[in-house]
Design an enzyme around this catalytic site. Structure first.
Site, PDB file in Angstrom:
ATOM      1  N   ARG A 139       0.853  -1.201   0.000  1.00 52.17           N
ATOM      2  CA  ARG A 139       0.000   0.000   0.000  1.00 52.17           C
ATOM      3  C   ARG A 139       0.889   1.251   0.000  1.00 52.17           C
ATOM      4  O   ARG A 139       1.008   1.943  -1.012  1.00 52.17           O
ATOM      5  CB  ARG A 139      -0.948  -0.025   1.209  1.00 52.17           C
ATOM      6  CG  ARG A 139      -2.082   1.002   1.133  1.00 52.17           C
ATOM      7  CD  ARG A 139      -1.670   2.401   1.562  1.00 52.17           C
ATOM      8  NE  ARG A 139      -1.087   2.437   2.894  1.00 52.17           N
ATOM      9  CZ  ARG A 139      -0.480   3.515   3.393  1.00 52.17           C
ATOM     10  NH1 ARG A 139      -0.367   4.622   2.683  1.00 52.17           N
ATOM     11  NH2 ARG A 139       0.073   3.495   4.589  1.00 52.17           N
ATOM     12  N   CYS A 141       4.773   9.057   0.034  1.00 52.11           N
ATOM     13  CA  CYS A 141       3.400   9.519  -0.060  1.00 52.11           C
ATOM     14  C   CYS A 141       3.344  10.556  -1.164  1.00 52.11           C
ATOM     15  O   CYS A 141       4.142  11.501  -1.176  1.00 52.11           O
ATOM     16  CB  CYS A 141       2.942  10.116   1.268  1.00 52.11           C
ATOM     17  SG  CYS A 141       1.289  10.810   1.147  1.00 52.11           S
TER      18      CYS A 141
HETATM   19  P1  HMG Z   1     -12.306  14.932  -1.878  1.00 56.64           P
HETATM   20  O1  HMG Z   1     -11.930  15.274  -3.252  1.00 56.64           O
HETATM   21  O2  HMG Z   1     -12.040  15.917  -0.799  1.00 56.64           O
HETATM   22  O3  HMG Z   1     -13.781  14.472  -1.691  1.00 56.64           O
HETATM   23  O4  HMG Z   1     -11.643  13.541  -1.559  1.00 56.64           O
HETATM   24  P2  HMG Z   1     -15.061  14.720  -2.417  1.00 56.64           P
HETATM   25  O5  HMG Z   1     -16.051  14.176  -1.474  1.00 56.64           O
HETATM   26  O6  HMG Z   1     -15.140  16.137  -2.871  1.00 56.64           O
HETATM   27  O7  HMG Z   1     -14.975  13.746  -3.699  1.00 56.64           O
HETATM   28  C1  HMG Z   1     -14.284  14.080  -4.882  1.00 56.64           C
HETATM   29  C2  HMG Z   1     -14.324  12.879  -5.809  1.00 56.64           C
HETATM   30  O8  HMG Z   1     -13.705  11.753  -5.169  1.00 56.64           O
HETATM   31  C3  HMG Z   1     -15.775  12.448  -6.097  1.00 56.64           C
HETATM   32  O9  HMG Z   1     -15.750  11.891  -7.394  1.00 56.64           O
HETATM   33  C4  HMG Z   1     -16.010  11.356  -5.088  1.00 56.64           C
HETATM   34  O10 HMG Z   1     -16.996  10.467  -5.504  1.00 56.64           O
HETATM   35  C5  HMG Z   1     -14.654  10.682  -5.059  1.00 56.64           C
HETATM   36  P3  HMG Z   1     -16.162  12.727  -8.701  1.00 56.64           P
HETATM   37  O11 HMG Z   1     -17.552  13.235  -8.402  1.00 56.64           O
HETATM   38  O12 HMG Z   1     -15.156  13.860  -8.813  1.00 56.64           O
HETATM   39  O13 HMG Z   1     -16.066  11.738  -9.822  1.00 56.64           O
HETATM   40  N1  HMG Z   1     -14.386   9.984  -3.817  1.00 56.64           N
HETATM   41  C6  HMG Z   1     -13.946   8.711  -3.759  1.00 56.64           C
HETATM   42  N2  HMG Z   1     -13.648   7.832  -4.722  1.00 56.64           N
HETATM   43  C7  HMG Z   1     -13.215   6.623  -4.331  1.00 56.64           C
HETATM   44  N3  HMG Z   1     -13.049   6.284  -3.026  1.00 56.64           N
HETATM   45  C8  HMG Z   1     -13.341   7.146  -2.060  1.00 56.64           C
HETATM   46  C9  HMG Z   1     -13.808   8.428  -2.425  1.00 56.64           C
HETATM   47  N4  HMG Z   1     -14.176   9.510  -1.703  1.00 56.64           N
HETATM   48  C10 HMG Z   1     -14.523  10.451  -2.578  1.00 56.64           C
HETATM   49  N5  HMG Z   1     -13.153   6.796  -0.793  1.00 56.64           N
HETATM   50  C11 HMG Z   1     -10.486  11.908  -0.345  1.00 56.64           C
HETATM   51  C12 HMG Z   1     -11.441  13.095  -0.285  1.00 56.64           C
HETATM   52  C13 HMG Z   1      -9.959  11.669   1.033  1.00 56.64           C
HETATM   53  C14 HMG Z   1     -11.264  10.723  -0.847  1.00 56.64           C
HETATM   54  C15 HMG Z   1      -9.346  12.259  -1.341  1.00 56.64           C
HETATM   55  O14 HMG Z   1      -8.770  13.478  -0.975  1.00 56.64           O
HETATM   56  C16 HMG Z   1      -8.290  11.183  -1.418  1.00 56.64           C
HETATM   57  O15 HMG Z   1      -8.531  10.063  -1.848  1.00 56.64           O
HETATM   58  N6  HMG Z   1      -7.027  11.510  -1.024  1.00 56.64           N
HETATM   59  C17 HMG Z   1      -5.927  10.606  -1.112  1.00 56.64           C
HETATM   60  C18 HMG Z   1      -5.516  10.199   0.262  1.00 56.64           C
HETATM   61  C19 HMG Z   1      -4.410   9.149   0.203  1.00 56.64           C
HETATM   62  O16 HMG Z   1      -4.644   8.029  -0.204  1.00 56.64           O
HETATM   63  N7  HMG Z   1      -3.167   9.503   0.640  1.00 56.64           N
HETATM   64  C20 HMG Z   1      -2.108   8.590   0.724  1.00 56.64           C
HETATM   65  C21 HMG Z   1      -2.302   7.659   1.876  1.00 56.64           C
HETATM   66  S1  HMG Z   1      -1.978   8.402   3.486  1.00 56.64           S
HETATM   67  C22 HMG Z   1      -0.312   8.088   3.768  1.00 56.64           C
HETATM   68  O17 HMG Z   1       0.362   7.623   2.886  1.00 56.64           O
HETATM   69  C23 HMG Z   1       0.253   8.306   5.139  1.00 56.64           C
HETATM   70  C24 HMG Z   1       0.445   7.006   5.942  1.00 56.64           C
HETATM   71  O18 HMG Z   1       1.283   6.111   5.251  1.00 56.64           O
HETATM   72  C25 HMG Z   1       1.051   7.308   7.313  1.00 56.64           C
HETATM   73  C26 HMG Z   1       2.309   8.189   7.240  1.00 56.64           C
HETATM   74  O19 HMG Z   1       3.252   7.868   6.512  1.00 56.64           O
HETATM   75  O20 HMG Z   1       2.292   9.192   7.956  1.00 56.64           O
HETATM   76  C27 HMG Z   1      -0.892   6.306   6.167  1.00 56.64           C
HETATM   77 MG    MG Z   2       3.448   6.204   5.247  1.00 57.59          MG
END
Ligand code: HMG
Ligand code: MG
Length: 308
Positions: free
Chosen positions: A15, A240
């Site tokens: 992931r 990320c």
């Molecule tokens: P958003 O754009 O703020 O939300 O997304 P929205 O509600 O305005 O939705 C926009 C579009 O996204 C819409 O589609 C929704 O349907 C769709 P459209 O109408 O434009 O076609 N949507 C989704 N689609 C699929 N699955 C969903 C979903 N939710 C909305 N769940 C959201 C908010 C959080 C979904 C977005 O900003 C996002 O996906 N961000 C990416 C976050 C991510 O994956 N980051 C990387 C992982 S975190 C990380 O790596 C850190 C970690 O490793 C720990 C560390 O290292 O510190 C965990």
């Molecule tokens: Mg991480």
């Protein structure tokens, strides 16, 4: 110094590792990666993310991954879930362990999930309620515990506040993420000490990215603070997409090598992980970032050549 007798490793390569790859990784390769890691004895293998495919294209195949995966009894396969939409998709795909994520800093929260820290907690409340009612296990991540790519320094109090909120929501474990890998041992110990004033140490996991080469040192410092759960990534894959310049997680091979040297049990077959790291690195066409993995394989090759 008394180390924990056993340590749990949460493998995040499939992931956190793959989410950052620019070329598409086929579902079959992802499944093989996850299955090889589980077979090597990793007790938890994070297997996907149900996030926006526009934001993180590489995780778009998570439903197919879960549907094709042969799950081993006793291994956990958590998936990242950002909101109710993601939760529903995850459940539909057969997920039984979710991981929710928030940031200790405001800037990263906005860039990563498009909302403030307090809004992110509100969104997760609904997810938590439904997850609890359906007996779905929920892990929590707090990002940017040692610094934020947008806001700079992050106070341990900010980390503790987000960790407390996740525990109150029902998370069984909180993984404290040094997302950009800037933390050094003394600082990491201070963060753990502060969070542990509110949360038992058994519930704290550490998640180090290795950007500044501090990953293994920070694992050791955390062990000294009584932490016994670590996230790591085979071959040091990862990063990320919303944390510019952040490199992969500390490599699973390097962490397991350290733990083995300290006599700490993990239940992991280190050579099997090293071979998997070599295989996935070749597949992705990128250098293997696991130092111990590379060294063990080179030593084995030498041995095999000389009939050892
Ligand atoms: P958003 O754009 O703020 O939300 O997304 P929205 O509600 O305005 O939705 C926009 C579009 O996204 C819409 O589609 C929704 O349907 C769709 P459209 O109408 O434009 O076609 N949507 C989704 N689609 C699929 N699955 C969903 C979903 N939710 C909305 N769940 C959201 C908010 C959080 C979904 C977005 O900003 C996002 O996906 N961000 C990416 C976050 C991510 O994956 N980051 C990387 C992982 S975190 C990380 O790596 C850190 C970690 O490793 C720990 C560390 O290292 O510190 C965990
Ligand atoms: Mg991480």
């Amino acid at each position: 110094m008394s180390w924990p007798e056993t340590v749990k490793i949460v493998e995040v390569g499939a992931r956190d590792g793959l989410q950052n790859e620019s070329t598409e990784v086929p579902v079959a390769i992802k499944i093989e990666l996850i299955e090889r890691l589980a077979a090597a004895g990793l007790p938890a293998v994070e297997a996907g993310a149900f996030v926006s495919p526009k934001r993180v294209p590489q995780m778009a195949g998570s439903t197919a991954v879960f549907q094709g995966l042969r799950q081993r009894h006793g291994t956990a396969y958590p998936a990242l879930v950002p909101n109710m939409k993601g939760f529903e998709a995850a459940i539909e795909a057969g997920v039984t362990d979710i991981a929710v994520f928030v940031s200790a800093s405001e800037g990263f929260s906005q860039h990563n999930i498009g909302c403030s820290r307090s809004e992110s907690l509100e969104r997760l409340h609904d997810v938590a309620q439904v997850a609890t009612s359906q007996n779905i296990r929920m892990r929590g991540y707090v990002s940017c515990i040692a610094g934020c790519p947008y806001d700079g320094a992050v106070a341990p109090d900010e980390v503790a506040a987000m960790a407390d909120a996740l525990v109150a929501m029902g998370c069984y474990e909180i993984s404290l993420g040094d997302t950009i890998g800037v933390g050094t041992a003394g600082q990491i110990r201070s963060v753990i000490k502060r969070v542990a004033t509110d949360i038992p140490r058994e519930k704290i996991a550490m998640h180090f990215h290795d950007t500044y080469g501090q990953g293994v040192a920070n694992v050791l410092a955390s062990l000294e603070e009584g932490i016994a759960v670590f996230d790591s990534s085979v071959a040091g894959l990862g990063g990320c997409p919303f944390a510019p310049g952040a490199s992969g997680n500390v490599a699973t091979e390097d962490v397991v090598y350290l733990l083995r040297g300290l006599g700490i049990k993990t239940g992991i077959d280190l050579m099997a992980v090293a071979k998997t790291g070599d295989w996935i690195s070749r597949h992705l066409g990128r250098p293997n970032a696991a130092r111990a993995g590379k060294a063990l394989l080179a030593a084995k090759q030498e041995d095999d050549l000389h009939g050892g």
